[in-house]
Design a protein around this motif. Structure first.
Motif, PDB file in Angstrom:
ATOM      1  N   ASN A   1       0.840  -1.176   0.000  1.00 45.65           N
ATOM      2  CA  ASN A   1       0.000   0.000   0.000  1.00 45.65           C
ATOM      3  C   ASN A   1       0.891   1.246   0.000  1.00 45.65           C
ATOM      4  O   ASN A   1       1.948   1.269   0.630  1.00 45.65           O
ATOM      5  N   THR A   2       0.497   2.293  -0.719  1.00 41.02           N
ATOM      6  CA  THR A   2       1.283   3.517  -0.793  1.00 41.02           C
ATOM      7  C   THR A   2       0.582   4.632  -0.039  1.00 41.02           C
ATOM      8  O   THR A   2      -0.590   4.937  -0.297  1.00 41.02           O
ATOM      9  N   VAL A   3       1.305   5.227   0.902  1.00 44.56           N
ATOM     10  CA  VAL A   3       0.825   6.374   1.674  1.00 44.56           C
ATOM     11  C   VAL A   3       1.564   7.598   1.168  1.00 44.56           C
ATOM     12  O   VAL A   3       2.797   7.612   1.114  1.00 44.56           O
TER      13      VAL A   3
ATOM     14  N   THR B   1       8.639  21.007  12.706  1.00 44.61           N
ATOM     15  CA  THR B   1       7.742  20.680  11.595  1.00 44.61           C
ATOM     16  C   THR B   1       6.569  19.893  12.152  1.00 44.61           C
ATOM     17  O   THR B   1       6.755  18.963  12.942  1.00 44.61           O
ATOM     18  N   TRP B   2       5.377  20.269  11.726  1.00 42.50           N
ATOM     19  CA  TRP B   2       4.156  19.604  12.175  1.00 42.50           C
ATOM     20  C   TRP B   2       3.600  18.712  11.075  1.00 42.50           C
ATOM     21  O   TRP B   2       3.644  19.056   9.892  1.00 42.50           O
ATOM     22  N   ILE B   3       3.075  17.584  11.501  1.00 41.61           N
ATOM     23  CA  ILE B   3       2.315  16.706  10.605  1.00 41.61           C
ATOM     24  C   ILE B   3       0.840  17.048  10.758  1.00 41.61           C
ATOM     25  O   ILE B   3       0.341  17.171  11.885  1.00 41.61           O
ATOM     26  N   VAL B   4       0.164  17.203   9.645  1.00 40.82           N
ATOM     27  CA  VAL B   4      -1.285  17.449   9.642  1.00 40.82           C
ATOM     28  C   VAL B   4      -1.930  16.293   8.885  1.00 40.82           C
ATOM     29  O   VAL B   4      -1.531  15.963   7.760  1.00 40.82           O
TER      30      VAL B   4
ATOM     31  N   ALA C   1      -8.461   8.082  12.566  1.00 40.74           N
ATOM     32  CA  ALA C   1      -7.599   7.078  11.929  1.00 40.74           C
ATOM     33  C   ALA C   1      -8.329   5.775  11.641  1.00 40.74           C
ATOM     34  O   ALA C   1      -7.793   4.889  10.990  1.00 40.74           O
ATOM     35  N   GLN C   2      -9.565   5.631  12.127  1.00 41.21           N
ATOM     36  CA  GLN C   2     -10.286   4.373  11.916  1.00 41.21           C
ATOM     37  C   GLN C   2     -10.982   4.316  10.559  1.00 41.21           C
ATOM     38  O   GLN C   2     -11.426   3.261  10.123  1.00 41.21           O
ATOM     39  N   LYS C   3     -11.053   5.476   9.857  1.00 39.76           N
ATOM     40  CA  LYS C   3     -11.854   5.520   8.632  1.00 39.76           C
ATOM     41  C   LYS C   3     -11.083   5.159   7.368  1.00 39.76           C
ATOM     42  O   LYS C   3     -11.672   4.905   6.344  1.00 39.76           O
ATOM     43  N   ALA C   4      -9.763   5.202   7.427  1.00 34.73           N
ATOM     44  CA  ALA C   4      -8.997   4.955   6.205  1.00 34.73           C
ATOM     45  C   ALA C   4      -7.719   4.208   6.529  1.00 34.73           C
ATOM     46  O   ALA C   4      -7.013   4.552   7.482  1.00 34.73           O
TER      47      ALA C   4
ATOM     48  N   VAL D   1      -4.525   6.369   6.530  1.00 35.68           N
ATOM     49  CA  VAL D   1      -4.362   7.213   7.716  1.00 35.68           C
ATOM     50  C   VAL D   1      -3.778   6.381   8.854  1.00 35.68           C
ATOM     51  O   VAL D   1      -2.887   6.831   9.579  1.00 35.68           O
ATOM     52  N   ARG D   2      -4.283   5.144   9.015  1.00 34.49           N
ATOM     53  CA  ARG D   2      -3.739   4.266  10.059  1.00 34.49           C
ATOM     54  C   ARG D   2      -2.267   3.955   9.784  1.00 34.49           C
ATOM     55  O   ARG D   2      -1.438   3.943  10.699  1.00 34.49           O
ATOM     56  N   GLU D   3      -1.944   3.689   8.532  1.00 36.25           N
ATOM     57  CA  GLU D   3      -0.555   3.396   8.167  1.00 36.25           C
ATOM     58  C   GLU D   3       0.347   4.601   8.441  1.00 36.25           C
ATOM     59  O   GLU D   3       1.464   4.465   8.934  1.00 36.25           O
ATOM     60  N   ALA D   4      -0.139   5.793   8.098  1.00 38.88           N
ATOM     61  CA  ALA D   4       0.656   7.007   8.324  1.00 38.88           C
ATOM     62  C   ALA D   4       0.898   7.218   9.808  1.00 38.88           C
ATOM     63  O   ALA D   4       2.015   7.553  10.228  1.00 38.88           O
ATOM     64  N   LEU D   5      -0.126   7.010  10.622  1.00 38.27           N
ATOM     65  CA  LEU D   5       0.029   7.208  12.064  1.00 38.27           C
ATOM     66  C   LEU D   5       1.013   6.191  12.636  1.00 38.27           C
ATOM     67  O   LEU D   5       1.829   6.533  13.512  1.00 38.27           O
ATOM     68  N   ALA D   6       0.975   4.954  12.163  1.00 37.35           N
ATOM     69  CA  ALA D   6       1.935   3.940  12.613  1.00 37.35           C
ATOM     70  C   ALA D   6       3.358   4.335  12.228  1.00 37.35           C
ATOM     71  O   ALA D   6       4.306   4.159  13.006  1.00 37.35           O
ATOM     72  N   PHE D   7       3.509   4.893  11.035  1.00 34.85           N
ATOM     73  CA  PHE D   7       4.826   5.345  10.573  1.00 34.85           C
ATOM     74  C   PHE D   7       5.362   6.458  11.472  1.00 34.85           C
ATOM     75  O   PHE D   7       6.529   6.436  11.899  1.00 34.85           O
TER      76      PHE D   7
END
Length: 335
Positions: free
Chosen positions: A25-27, A281-284, A289-292, A295-301
Motif C-alpha cells: 500500500n502507498t501512503v 515541523t508539524w504533521i497534519v 484514523a479508523q476511517k482509512a 491514515v492508520r498506516e501514516a500514524l503507525a509510521f
C-alpha cells in the motif's frame, strides 16, 4: 532446449498468477522542504520493514496543505502550524515530528572559516534592503577585527509559500518593530529586495552560486553543504552559533502542555545558549484514523519515527523531540 525453456516460462507465469506477490500500500505525503531529507530517510527505512510504502514530496508547506485539502495527499508536513479553527474545519489533527534550526547563510569570498556576526535588527534591515553593502559601518561594528568586503549585498529569499519563511519572518517580526510594521509574518511576504528561489535546496544552491549573497536555509542543509553560517547575538556581548544543543534548548523551553494542538513557534526564545530561530515541523492528517487504511498506516509510521527515528534525525542535523513531548503527542492521538 527451446521447448524446455518455453514450458519453464509458462510454469512461472502460472505460479505468478496463482500466488501473486503481496501488493504494498502507498501512503502519500507532501509539504515542507525543511523536513524532506529526514522524512525521505525515515520512509526508506520504514518501507523496507513494512507492507506500506511512504512517499513524500517536498513542495513547500503551503502546497502540502493544499494537496491535503484536495484529497491528493494522506498527510501534509508544515513548518507553520495551523490554527485550532483550521484544524477543526478540516477534521485534522496536528503534532510536531522533529525540530531544527533556520540559519542565515552567506557566500563571502576570501574569508576562510570566519563567520559573519549579526544582531536580529541588522538582519532585518538587510532583508528590507536598508543595508546594502557588506562593509556598512553598522555591520562592521558588530564584527570587530573581521574586515567585511566592500561589495554589494545580494539577498536571496524564497519565492514560494514556505514554512521556513514563516518562521524566519516571525523571528524578524519579534526582533524588529520596523519589520513587523512593514512586512510582518507569513509563508510569503512582499519582499522589497532579493532574488527569488524555490524550496530550501533551491535557495541554498542559489546562495552557493552567488558571490556576496545572503539567504536562509535549514541548519542540516547548511552543514551538509559546508555553507557559511551567520552567528546571531543573544546579548550585546555574546553571539550564538546554531548547534544541536542551542536548538534543543529552544525546543525544551517551549510550554507544549499549554497548546492542545501543539501550535507553538520556537522563534525568538531568549537565552544565553539558545538559538533564536529554532523551528519544528508539524504533521497534519485526518483526525479519525479508523476511517482509512492509509491514515492508520501514516500514524503507525509517525509513531515509529518518533520513538525509533531519533538517531537518523540527529545524523542529518535535526533535533529529535524529547521523550516528554513524544509522550504528550502519543496521548493526543487517543483524543
Amino acid at each position: 532446449m527451446y521447448l524446455v525453456l518455453r514450458r519453464f516460462a509458462a510454469l512461472c507465469l502460472f505460479a505468478g498468477a496463482m500466488f501473486p506477490a503481496a501488493a504494498q500500500n502507498t501512503v502519500s505525503g507532501a509539504g515542507s522542504t525543511f523536513v524532506e531529507p529526514v522524512l525521505a530517510k525515515w520512509a526508506a527505512q520504514w518501507s523496507q520493514r513494512n507492507s506500506a510504502v511512504i512517499r513524500y514530496e517536498g513542495v513547500g508547506s503551503g502546497a502540502g496543505i493544499d494537496r491535503l485539502k484536495a484529497g491528493r495527499a494522506d498527510f501534509a508536513a508544515t513548518d507553520a502550524p495551523l490554527k485550532d479553527e483550521e484544524l477543526q474545519a478540516g477534521g485534522w489533527r496536528q503534532f510536531p515530528i522533529v525540530a531544527g534550526g533556520i540559519v542565515p547563510v552567506t557566500n563571502l569570498r576570501g574569508v576562510g572559516r570566519k563567520r559573519v556576526r549579526l544582531t536580529g535588527p541588522l538582519l532585518a534591515r538587510i532583508f528590507q534592503g536598508k543595508i546594502t553593502r557588506w562593509n556598512d559601518p553598522a555591520l562592521q561594528a558588530v564584527n570587530g577585527v573581521f574586515t567585511l568586503p566592500d561589495e554589494p549585498i545580494t539577498v536571496v529569499r524564497r519565492g514560494d509559500s514556505s514554512g521556513i519563511t514563516y518562521n524566519f519572518t516571525a523571528y524578524l517580526s519579534k526582533i524588529s518593530a520596523e519589520w513587523a510594521a512593514e512586512l510582518g509574518t507569513g509563508k510569503t511576504v512582499k519582499w522589497p529586495v532579493g532574488i527569488a528561489a524555490e524550496g530550501n535546496a533551491g535557495l541554498g544552491q542559489r546562495v552557493i552560486e552567488t558571490p556576496f549573497s545572503i539567504g536562509y536555509v535549514e541548519y542540516g542543509y547548511a552543514l551538509q553543504h559546508e555553507m557559511q553560517i551567520v552567528n546571531l547575538y543573544a546579548t550585546a556581548e555574546r553571539a550564538i552559533s546554531p548547534t544541536q544543543t542551542t536548538i534543543r534548548n529552544a525546543l525544551e523551553s517551549a510550554d507544549w502542555r499549554s497548546a492542545a494542538e501543539f501550535n507553538l513557534l520556537l522563534v525568538g526564545i531568549q537565552g544565553t545558549d539558545t538559538w533564536p530561530i529554532a523551528a519544528s515541523t508539524w504533521i497534519v492528517m485526518p483526525r479519525d484514523a479508523q476511517k482509512a487504511q492509509n491514515v492508520r498506516e501514516a500514524l503507525a509510521f509517525f509513531d515509529w519515527a518518533l520513538q525509533r527515528g531519533g538517531e537518523t534525525a540527529d545524523a542529518l542535523g535535526y533535533t529529535p523531540l524529547p521523550p516528554g513531548l513524544i509522550g504528550l503527542i502519543r496521548d493526543s492521538w487517543k483524543r
